[in-house]
Design an enzyme around this catalytic site. Structure first.
Site, PDB file in Angstrom:
ATOM      1  N   ARG A 164      -3.149  -9.872   5.547  1.00 45.65           N
ATOM      2  CA  ARG A 164      -3.657 -10.068   4.179  1.00 45.65           C
ATOM      3  C   ARG A 164      -2.570  -9.620   3.216  1.00 45.65           C
ATOM      4  O   ARG A 164      -2.177  -8.457   3.227  1.00 45.65           O
ATOM      5  CB  ARG A 164      -4.924  -9.231   4.003  1.00 45.65           C
TER       6      ARG A 164
ATOM      7  N   LYS B  30       0.812  -1.217   0.000  1.00 39.79           N
ATOM      8  CA  LYS B  30       0.000   0.000   0.000  1.00 39.79           C
ATOM      9  C   LYS B  30       0.850   1.273   0.000  1.00 39.79           C
ATOM     10  O   LYS B  30       2.044   1.252   0.275  1.00 39.79           O
ATOM     11  CB  LYS B  30      -1.001  -0.050   1.155  1.00 39.79           C
TER      12      LYS B  30
HETATM   13  N1  HH2 Z   1      -7.338  -4.057   1.124  1.00 40.64           N
HETATM   14  C1  HH2 Z   1      -7.718  -4.164  -0.176  1.00 40.64           C
HETATM   15  C2  HH2 Z   1      -8.852  -4.902  -0.522  1.00 40.64           C
HETATM   16  N2  HH2 Z   1      -9.557  -5.565   0.419  1.00 40.64           N
HETATM   17  N3  HH2 Z   1      -9.894  -6.154   2.676  1.00 40.64           N
HETATM   18  C3  HH2 Z   1      -9.545  -6.064   3.969  1.00 40.64           C
HETATM   19  N4  HH2 Z   1     -10.246  -6.695   4.921  1.00 40.64           N
HETATM   20  N5  HH2 Z   1      -8.448  -5.329   4.370  1.00 40.64           N
HETATM   21  C4  HH2 Z   1      -7.688  -4.643   3.459  1.00 40.64           C
HETATM   22  O1  HH2 Z   1      -6.715  -3.964   3.888  1.00 40.64           O
HETATM   23  C5  HH2 Z   1      -8.051  -4.718   2.087  1.00 40.64           C
HETATM   24  C6  HH2 Z   1      -9.183  -5.489   1.722  1.00 40.64           C
HETATM   25  C7  HH2 Z   1      -6.946  -3.457  -1.219  1.00 40.64           C
HETATM   26  O2  HH2 Z   1      -5.959  -4.295  -1.754  1.00 40.64           O
HETATM   27  P1  HH2 Z   1      -6.114  -5.093  -3.117  1.00 40.64           P
HETATM   28  O3  HH2 Z   1      -7.200  -6.121  -3.018  1.00 40.64           O
HETATM   29  O4  HH2 Z   1      -4.796  -5.607  -3.528  1.00 40.64           O
HETATM   30  O5  HH2 Z   1      -6.495  -3.954  -4.147  1.00 40.64           O
HETATM   31  P2  HH2 Z   1      -7.764  -3.714  -5.030  1.00 40.64           P
HETATM   32  O6  HH2 Z   1      -8.905  -3.439  -4.119  1.00 40.64           O
HETATM   33  O7  HH2 Z   1      -7.364  -2.535  -5.876  1.00 40.64           O
HETATM   34  O8  HH2 Z   1      -8.031  -4.945  -5.855  1.00 40.64           O
END
Ligand code: HH2
Length: 275
Positions: free
Chosen positions: A254, A220
């Site tokens: 995660r 992030k």
């Molecule tokens: N971060 C993302 C998505 N889902 N869920 C939880 N519980 N906690 C988090 O910190 C979190 C999450 C963002 O990361 P990513 O899935 O890699 O990105 P994107 O939403 O752009 O697919």
């Protein structure tokens, strides 16, 4: 027909070690390009690799939450079209699956198709049917703090604590038992980079709820604010944040990088045991 899931939060929590959630984004536009798996075959291969590397849960998302803006909203039909060739096949690997969605209709489908955990980045406060769906399935829910917009002037910990308290109330009112909740401060969501660092450094304050904590710091932007880097160059910062989060009380992390994170946590835990 509903596929009963063999995974309960209780059985996962019984593991005497930190638990690693591997991110499987079956999206074309997630913020980290190295974590995009829009092709179902590649998505399944990545899920297999993450399980082999020690993932305890695979978190499947079919719509980017785009913590840093620019999200292209996806319809429930499009999310389901992306999930259909992937989610049941990942669940068939015998690993716990969480569904990362903001839509109750998608969560409901996923719980029928083999997912056992709902991951709601709006902490049950966006889709009014989300809590009911989780309650009807007896599913655990990861409730994450979020805000429409970062406000550098607020006390971010007070905001996180107030928001998560509301999420717990909503869950309990809908019939989701308190012991089915996991709390997440939402690193990068509705926070300045400084506020993301703040919630990580004050994570222990969330122990007051007596519920398991999850931290998702993987690649992030707060990392770049400390050490300028693109998402593809943030593995070191992600691992540092996750190890410290576990030491501060997180039960789950995660990550996009399961093998490296599992190794880092094993080493950190072994050193701590011998301290
Ligand atoms: N971060 C993302 C998505 N889902 N869920 C939880 N519980 N906690 C988090 O910190 C979190 C999450 C963002 O990361 P990513 O899935 O890699 O990105 P994107 O939403 O752009 O697919």
């Amino acid at each position: 027909m509903a596929v009963p899931s063999p995974f309960s939060l209780k059985s996962l929590l019984a593991e005497p070690r930190p638990l690693v959630m591997g991110v499987l984004n079956i999206t074309p536009d997630s913020f980290y390009a190295g974590g995009r798996y829009p092709d179902p075959e590649q998505a399944l291969a990545n899920a297999c690799a993450m399980v082999k590397a020690g993932a305890d849960i695979i978190d499947i998302g079919a719509e980017s939450t785009r913590p840093y803006g620019g999200a292209i909203p996806v319809s429930a039909d499009e999310e389901l079209a992306r999930l259909t060739p992937v989610l049941p096949a990942v669940a068939a690997l015998g690993v716990a699956v969480s569904i990362d969605t903001m839509k109750s209709a998608v969560a409901e489908w996923a719980l029928h198709a083999g997912a056992s955990i709902v991951n709601d980045v709006w902490g049950l406060q966006r889709d009014p049917d989300m809590a009911r769906v989780a309650a009807e399935h007896g599913a655990p829910v990861i409730v994450m703090h979020n805000r429409e917009k970062a406000d550098p002037s607020i006390d971010i910990m007070a905001d996180v604590i107030g928001f998560l308290s509301r999420s717990i109330e909503i869950a309990e009112a809908a019939g989701v038992a308190r012991d089915r909740l996991v709390l997440d401060p939402g690193v990068g969501f509705g926070k300045t980079p400084e506020q993301s660092v703040m919630v990580l450094s004050r994570l222990h304050e969330l122990k007051r709820f007596g519920l398991p904590l999850l931290v998702g710091a993987s690649r992030k932007r707060f990392i770049a604010a400390i050490s300028p880097s693109e998402p593809g160059e943030r593995l070191g910062g992600s691992i540092a944040a996750h190890v410290l989060a576990v030491l501060a009380g997180a039960k789950f992390v995660r990550t996009h990088d399961v093998a490296e994170t599992v190794q880092a946590l094993r080493v950190a835990m072994a050193i701590r045991r011998n301290a």
